[in-house]
Write a protein that holds these residues in place. Structure first.
Motif, short mmCIF file in Angstrom:
data_model
loop_
_atom_site.label_atom_id
_atom_site.label_comp_id
_atom_site.label_asym_id
_atom_site.label_seq_id
_atom_site.Cartn_x
_atom_site.Cartn_y
_atom_site.Cartn_z
N GLU A 145 20.90 88.00 37.10
CA GLU A 145 21.53 88.88 36.00
C GLU A 145 22.55 89.66 36.83
N TYR A 146 22.07 90.15 37.92
CA TYR A 146 23.02 91.13 38.63
C TYR A 146 24.31 90.50 39.25
N LEU A 147 24.14 89.20 39.45
CA LEU A 147 25.33 88.30 40.08
C LEU A 147 26.18 88.10 38.60
N GLU A 148 25.81 87.83 37.62
CA GLU A 148 26.51 87.56 36.37
C GLU A 148 27.33 88.82 36.16
N ILE A 149 26.68 89.96 36.16
CA ILE A 149 27.34 91.27 35.98
C ILE A 149 28.56 91.31 37.04
N MET A 150 28.11 91.25 38.05
CA MET A 150 29.27 91.37 39.17
C MET A 150 30.58 90.46 39.07
N ILE A 151 30.23 89.14 38.60
CA ILE A 151 31.09 88.37 38.20
C ILE A 151 32.05 88.70 36.88
N SER A 152 31.30 89.39 35.90
CA SER A 152 31.96 89.92 34.76
C SER A 152 32.84 91.14 35.38
N GLU A 153 32.44 92.00 35.87
CA GLU A 153 33.29 93.18 36.28
C GLU A 153 34.48 92.63 37.41
N SER A 154 34.28 91.61 38.11
CA SER A 154 35.43 91.14 38.95
C SER A 154 36.34 90.58 37.94
N ASP A 155 35.79 89.84 36.96
CA ASP A 155 36.76 89.22 36.00
C ASP A 155 37.64 90.58 35.37
N ARG A 156 36.65 91.49 35.07
CA ARG A 156 37.58 92.58 34.47
C ARG A 156 38.76 93.23 35.39
N LEU A 157 38.48 93.39 36.54
CA LEU A 157 39.40 93.97 37.58
C LEU A 157 40.66 93.00 37.50
N ALA A 158 40.51 91.79 37.47
CA ALA A 158 41.27 90.65 37.83
C ALA A 158 42.33 90.78 36.51
N ARG A 159 41.63 90.99 35.40
CA ARG A 159 42.40 91.10 34.20
C ARG A 159 43.28 92.49 34.09
N LEU A 160 42.75 93.35 34.56
CA LEU A 160 43.37 94.85 34.77
C LEU A 160 44.57 94.64 35.60
#
Length: 363
Positions: free
Chosen positions: A172-187
């Motif tokens: 679950e934590y890894l999934e959240i980290m991947i999601s946050e990384s994607d958010r940074l990439a989009r930003l």
């Protein structure tokens, strides 16, 4: 606001004008004396003319001359020199970054050129102040948006260091980290895209293309996101071509569709139409989402602004700012019709290719 005061060096121009006025009077008197001597020498004026008692009139003439000279200098100092030093002070303050400085002149007491300069300066200072405010807001918002996912990633990375952490929580934590990384990439991608659009010239990359086909492809790209929410697409697409930059306009359709899908309820309907109107193409996207209030509508195109203050929905508040920049670059109009609980309709009006080409030929 800062009140400007002229420096001590303001006397320099006053003294220069005084010296010039003195020299002008001196030259005039010298010429008058030489002319008088010549007139007497050639007998045009009696030699005993200047033997008459003229001391009183000459003294009176000198006093009047001095009065006129000093009055002229005082008027020049008030009307020209002091305003010039105020303007110099104001420009120096502007160079220091003090955009609140204004030039205050009494109406009617200065020349039209000085009054016009003061108005132009005040307008420029106001515009620069607005740009500076936007820049600071941008930096603050960008810092917040950039810092939040980094802190989140760091926090979950520290939790993952626990060797006794259950595998389910680890995943679950890894999934959240991947999601946050994607958010940074989009930003980062959106920031770069906005920077690219700011430096873009409308003349580059312009071509005639089918906006209908481009909207269809944008729908295909968004189909997987729509399917995840079981959305139904209602399409009404006429064939119409426009003159524009297809790479830039593609970002507009993708971002508008992403917003519509993001705020649509599960099982809702997304109505998309492309119609040919009078010498224009009208692209309309309507969702059945929660809609927007008046405050959100006023700020919908502001960078980093999000109507969802809880940030529960995905996004960073740059999508619609990017859309606005792209459409402004193309001379297009975007209208948003929305109200709380009534969904949102976005309408974009672009000039049709034939109309645009005809206008350019006429020019």
């Amino acid at each position: 606001m800062r009140t400007l005061r002229s420096p001590a060096s303001k006397l320099s121009l006053f003294l220069l004008l005084s010296i010039n006025l003195f020299l002008i009077i001196l030259v005039i008197l010298t010429v008058f004396g030489i002319a008088s001597a010549a007139l007497i020498r050639f007998g045009w004026v009696p030699a005993n003319f200047y033997e008459r008692p003229v001391v009183g009139p000459l003294f009176f003439a000198c006093v009047v001359s001095l009065f006129i000279g000093f009055s002229t200098l005082i008027m020049i100092d008030s009307v020209l020199i002091k305003p010039m030093h105020r303007m110099i002070d104001a420009v120096n303050e502007l160079a220091k970054g003090n955009f609140g400085t204004r030039i205050r002149l009494a109406k009617g007491s200065h020349s039209l050129e000085i009054n016009e300069f003061a108005r132009s300066y005040n307008k420029a200072a106001e515009e620069l102040g607005s740009v500076e405010l936007l820049r600071k807001d941008f930096i603050n918002n960008f810092s917040h948006e950039f810092k939040t996912p980094i802190i989140s990633i760091k926090g979950f990375a520290e939790l993952l260091q626990d060797p006794e952490l259950p595998q389910a929580e680890r995943d679950e934590y890894l999934e959240i980290m991947i999601s946050e990384s994607d958010r940074l990439a989009r930003l980062a991608a959106n920031i770069l895209e906005l920077s690219k659009i700011d430096s873009q010239k409308i003349g580059s990359g312009m071509t005639v293309f089918s906006v209908s086909e481009q909207v269809r492809r944008a729908i295909l790209m968004a189909e997987s996101k729509g399917a995840a929410k079981s959305l139904a697409f209602e399409l009404e697409i006429d064939e119409v071509a426009v003159l524009g930059n297809p790479d830039l306009l593609k970002h507009a359709w993708v971002n508008i569709l992403d917003n519509a899908i993001k705020f649509s309820p599960d099982g809702g309907t997304l109505a998309i139409s492309v119609r040919r109107t009078e010498q224009s193409a009208q692209i309309r996207i309507r969702d059945e989402g929660p809609g927007m209030d008046e405050t959100t509508l006023r700020h919908v195109f502001d960078q980093f602004y999000q109507g969802d203050t809880s940030h529960a929905s995905e996004g960073n508040g740059l999508g619609m700012a990017l859309v606005k920049k792209v459409l402004t670059l193309h001379g297009a109009r975007i209208d948003i019709d929305s109200a709380p609980g009534e969904g949102t309709t976005v309408t974009v009006t672009l000039a049709e290719a034939e109309a645009t080409l005809g206008k350019n030929e006429a020019l």
